[in-house]
Design an enzyme around this catalytic site. Structure first.
Site, PDB file in Angstrom:
ATOM      1  N   LYS A   1      -0.061  -4.640   7.424  1.00  0.00           N
ATOM      2  CA  LYS A   1       0.528  -3.306   7.409  1.00  0.00           C
ATOM      3  C   LYS A   1      -0.407  -2.281   6.759  1.00  0.00           C
ATOM      4  O   LYS A   1      -1.080  -2.593   5.776  1.00  0.00           O
ATOM      5  CB  LYS A   1       1.831  -3.410   6.594  1.00  0.00           C
ATOM      6  CG  LYS A   1       2.728  -2.200   6.660  1.00  0.00           C
ATOM      7  CD  LYS A   1       4.018  -2.495   5.916  1.00  0.00           C
ATOM      8  CE  LYS A   1       4.499  -1.251   5.186  1.00  0.00           C
ATOM      9  NZ  LYS A   1       5.764  -1.434   4.507  1.00  0.00           N
TER      10      LYS A   1
ATOM     11  N   LYS B   1       3.905  -9.753  -5.618  1.00  0.00           N
ATOM     12  CA  LYS B   1       3.454  -8.803  -6.631  1.00  0.00           C
ATOM     13  C   LYS B   1       3.059  -9.502  -7.927  1.00  0.00           C
ATOM     14  O   LYS B   1       2.135  -9.071  -8.609  1.00  0.00           O
ATOM     15  CB  LYS B   1       4.542  -7.754  -6.908  1.00  0.00           C
ATOM     16  CG  LYS B   1       4.699  -6.766  -5.783  1.00  0.00           C
ATOM     17  CD  LYS B   1       5.549  -5.576  -6.194  1.00  0.00           C
ATOM     18  CE  LYS B   1       5.622  -4.558  -5.066  1.00  0.00           C
ATOM     19  NZ  LYS B   1       6.638  -3.526  -5.299  1.00  0.00           N
TER      20      LYS B   1
ATOM     21  N   LYS C   1      -0.793   2.018   1.373  1.00  0.00           N
ATOM     22  CA  LYS C   1      -1.431   3.067   0.580  1.00  0.00           C
ATOM     23  C   LYS C   1      -2.278   2.467  -0.533  1.00  0.00           C
ATOM     24  O   LYS C   1      -3.142   3.141  -1.081  1.00  0.00           O
ATOM     25  CB  LYS C   1      -0.399   4.057   0.042  1.00  0.00           C
ATOM     26  CG  LYS C   1       0.774   3.466  -0.700  1.00  0.00           C
ATOM     27  CD  LYS C   1       1.824   4.549  -0.965  1.00  0.00           C
ATOM     28  CE  LYS C   1       3.100   3.930  -1.543  1.00  0.00           C
ATOM     29  NZ  LYS C   1       4.187   4.893  -1.640  1.00  0.00           N
TER      30      LYS C   1
END
Ligand code: TRP
Length: 330
Positions: free
Chosen positions: A195, A113, A198
């Protein structure tokens, strides 16, 4: 025998995907009879990135509606909002003082991140796993259903809990990961080796739980496969087809062998249509319930207020015990 306790949560970042549903929510629904379940909207965790306040409020309410629409019964489960239970932030501070920089430095999600948000590497992002540890430990959770990406955070939770217990005596229960069914890891439709996320920029890569039936059909039609034109399970060399089989298998409750048999001698066209229809059929009632609920904010409020109250009762007992053990006066 007393029921075991489960705690899990999803960040209130909006737009849950089919991956979130099949990998998490769907399993939660199956667990609600057998376990004492706490399901949280992790709104505090979303603050590690910049949010528009109005959007965050909207996402939070939508996520609660989605939990319920997906089948979580608010009578059987404690559905609550993280920021409405002050003990989370209280315990988080305490646990920060029992967590080493070196440990947090090893977190792969932090590194990941931090590289994605290089302009906003705030200390909340760094101590994110400590807040997550507080979430889990406050409820004496036995089991935490988490995806592969959260495994390391569960490990550090266990380490922090064991460290605290060894200094102050048995305080926290050491939680275990709850491993969902195989195939529960849903990958992107365009990029089936990563994966389904969203936050993926390509809308064709993900199915949103709020997508229309036509969108869903279109996305499956365009899903990446391979040139073999044979429905065969092989995650390594056929990640696209295998992912579609995984989706179909969970919804239809079929094994990969059964699916291979069902589509033997057929091309990908039929197969993709079947997967799309299975998804449409599964999501339709959820969307219907969701649309009703989202127009009734009073009902949503009633749901989370009830959960907040139960969560506060449980969490306050534990934070009191912790404060006392470490020497804060009453
Ligand atoms: N970090 C989790 C995620 O992004 C969300 C979360 C917050 C969570 N607190 C938790 C998950 C406690 C399980 C238990 O997916």
């Amino acid at each position: 025998m007393e029921k075991k306790t489960i705690l899990s949560g999803v960040q209130a970042t909006g737009n849950l995907t089919l991956g979130n549903y099949l990998g998490a929510l769907n399993n939660w629904v199956e667990m609600q009879e057998e376990y004492n379940c706490y399901y949280m909207i992790a709104d505090l965790h979303t603050l590690t990135i910049r949010n528009d306040p109005e959007t965050l409020r909207k996402n939070t309410l939508e996520l609660i509606a989605l939990y319920v629409a997906a089948g979580l019964d608010p009578e059987k489960n404690t559905i609550f909002v993280q920021s409405h239970v002050p003990a989370h932030t209280q315990l988080s501070w305490v646990l920060n003082c029992y967590t080493y920089m070196g440990e947090l430095n090893r977190m792969t999600q932090f590194k990941d991140k931090a590289s994605k948000h290089a302009d906003n590497i705030n200390s909340g992002l760094f101590t994110y796993p400590v807040l997550m540890a507080a979430d889990i430990l406050l409820y004496n959770a036995d089991l935490v259903p988490v995806g592969e990406d959260q495994r390391q955070h569960l490990e550090i939770t266990r380490d922090i809990a064991e460290r605290f217990n060894s200094i102050y005596g048995e305080t926290f229960k050491i939680p275990d990961a709850y491993i969902g069914k195989i195939g529960a890891r849903i990958m992107g439709l365009q990029n089936p080796t990563a994966k389904m996320s969203k936050s993926a920029p390509d809308p064709m890569d993900k199915i949103l739980l709020t997508d229309t039936a036509d969108d869903i059909r279109k996305k499956f039609k365009k899903a990446v496969t391979d040139s073999e034109n044979c429905v065969r399970y092989d995650r390594e060399s056929k990640p696209g087809v295998s992912n579609l089989m995984g989706i179909y298998g969970i919804i239809k409750n079929k094994t990969m062998e059964e699916i291979e048999e069902e589509f033997k001698g057929q091309g990908y066209g039929n197969f993709k249509t079947a997967v799309a229809e299975a998804v449409v059929e599964r999501l339709e009632p959820i969307q219907e319930k969701y649309n009703k609920l989202i127009e009734n904010p009073d009902k949503i409020k009633e749901i989370y207020e009830k959960g907040d109250k139960k969560a506060n009762e449980k969490a306050n007992n534990l934070i009191k015990e912790v404060y006392e053990k470490i020497g804060l006066i009453k």
